[in-house]
Design a protein around this motif. Structure first.
Motif, PDB file in Angstrom:
ATOM      1  N   ARG A 151      43.735  28.413 -10.956  1.00 49.04           N
ATOM      2  CA  ARG A 151      44.250  27.420 -11.911  1.00 49.04           C
ATOM      3  C   ARG A 151      43.338  27.334 -13.121  1.00 49.04           C
ATOM      4  O   ARG A 151      42.121  27.402 -13.008  1.00 49.04           O
ATOM      5  CB  ARG A 151      44.316  26.039 -11.251  1.00 49.04           C
ATOM      6  CG  ARG A 151      45.289  25.945 -10.111  1.00 49.04           C
ATOM      7  CD  ARG A 151      45.284  24.578  -9.429  1.00 49.04           C
ATOM      8  NE  ARG A 151      43.960  24.248  -8.908  1.00 49.04           N
ATOM      9  CZ  ARG A 151      43.221  23.199  -9.293  1.00 49.04           C
ATOM     10  NH1 ARG A 151      43.673  22.349 -10.185  1.00 49.04           N
ATOM     11  NH2 ARG A 151      42.039  22.990  -8.772  1.00 49.04           N
ATOM     12  N   THR A 152      43.958  27.161 -14.274  1.00 44.40           N
ATOM     13  CA  THR A 152      43.230  26.971 -15.517  1.00 44.40           C
ATOM     14  C   THR A 152      43.866  25.803 -16.274  1.00 44.40           C
ATOM     15  O   THR A 152      44.933  25.328 -15.899  1.00 44.40           O
ATOM     16  CB  THR A 152      43.233  28.259 -16.369  1.00 44.40           C
ATOM     17  OG1 THR A 152      42.343  28.103 -17.473  1.00 44.40           O
ATOM     18  CG2 THR A 152      44.616  28.601 -16.880  1.00 44.40           C
ATOM     19  N   THR A 153      43.200  25.341 -17.312  1.00 46.34           N
ATOM     20  CA  THR A 153      43.785  24.276 -18.130  1.00 46.34           C
ATOM     21  C   THR A 153      44.920  24.868 -18.970  1.00 46.34           C
ATOM     22  O   THR A 153      44.945  26.066 -19.251  1.00 46.34           O
ATOM     23  CB  THR A 153      42.741  23.654 -19.072  1.00 46.34           C
ATOM     24  OG1 THR A 153      42.285  24.658 -19.983  1.00 46.34           O
ATOM     25  CG2 THR A 153      41.567  23.072 -18.291  1.00 46.34           C
ATOM     26  N   ARG A 154      45.856  24.025 -19.373  1.00 47.25           N
ATOM     27  CA  ARG A 154      46.956  24.497 -20.225  1.00 47.25           C
ATOM     28  C   ARG A 154      46.426  25.084 -21.524  1.00 47.25           C
ATOM     29  O   ARG A 154      46.971  26.060 -22.039  1.00 47.25           O
ATOM     30  CB  ARG A 154      47.921  23.347 -20.531  1.00 47.25           C
ATOM     31  CG  ARG A 154      48.836  22.946 -19.394  1.00 47.25           C
ATOM     32  CD  ARG A 154      49.878  24.010 -19.051  1.00 47.25           C
ATOM     33  NE  ARG A 154      50.726  24.412 -20.136  1.00 47.25           N
ATOM     34  CZ  ARG A 154      51.843  23.820 -20.511  1.00 47.25           C
ATOM     35  NH1 ARG A 154      52.274  22.757 -19.869  1.00 47.25           N
ATOM     36  NH2 ARG A 154      52.535  24.264 -21.519  1.00 47.25           N
ATOM     37  N   ALA A 155      45.340  24.514 -22.038  1.00 43.62           N
ATOM     38  CA  ALA A 155      44.770  24.995 -23.303  1.00 43.62           C
ATOM     39  C   ALA A 155      44.259  26.432 -23.188  1.00 43.62           C
ATOM     40  O   ALA A 155      44.259  27.169 -24.179  1.00 43.62           O
ATOM     41  CB  ALA A 155      43.645  24.068 -23.755  1.00 43.62           C
ATOM     42  N   LYS A 156      43.837  26.839 -22.004  1.00 43.30           N
ATOM     43  CA  LYS A 156      43.293  28.188 -21.806  1.00 43.30           C
ATOM     44  C   LYS A 156      44.298  29.157 -21.179  1.00 43.30           C
ATOM     45  O   LYS A 156      43.997  30.340 -21.010  1.00 43.30           O
ATOM     46  CB  LYS A 156      42.053  28.115 -20.902  1.00 43.30           C
ATOM     47  CG  LYS A 156      40.893  27.362 -21.501  1.00 43.30           C
ATOM     48  CD  LYS A 156      39.729  27.333 -20.535  1.00 43.30           C
ATOM     49  CE  LYS A 156      38.541  26.556 -21.092  1.00 43.30           C
ATOM     50  NZ  LYS A 156      37.427  26.524 -20.124  1.00 43.30           N
TER      51      LYS A 156
END
Length: 110
Positions: A18-23
């Motif tokens: 999982r990653t942030t939406r920004a990345k």
């Protein structure tokens, strides 16, 4: 999934991160080039999935193998062990500690 090579896939190796939406967009490009491309050189096939949520995006990569032995030639003696990509710590919310390895019971085209 029916793979394009003549050998039947019998094992699926599933990785999740999982990653942030920004990345997420940048990680999708990175994961495809640094994670999936090398898999395609050794595995019978691979798929990469993405699910965008409100604040994070989850990526799932599934690679297909003829046997545990074939997968171990790529992944090492413990095929459930993670081999993190060089920039995973920069992108991922947390580093996964393992992958799931499943026997493919049914593999028929639809």
């Amino acid at each position: 999934m029916t793979v394009s090579k003549t050998v039947q896939a019998r094992i699926a190796r599933i990785w999740r991160g999982r990653t942030t939406r920004a990345k997420a967009d940048a990680y999708a490009v990175y994961l495809r080039s640094e994670g999936v491309a090398p898999l395609l050189e050794k595995a019978l096939g691979a798929q990469m999935f993405r699910e965008d949520r409100e604040t994070e995006s989850e990526f799932v990569t599934i690679s297909y193998w003829e046997s545990i032995e074939a997968m171990s030639r790529f992944a090492g003696p413990d095929p459930r062990r993670i081999h993190h990509l060089a920039r995973d710590a920069e992108f991922l919310i947390e580093l996964p500690d393992g992958v799931q390895v499943l026997e493919i019971v049914v593999n028929e085209p639809g």
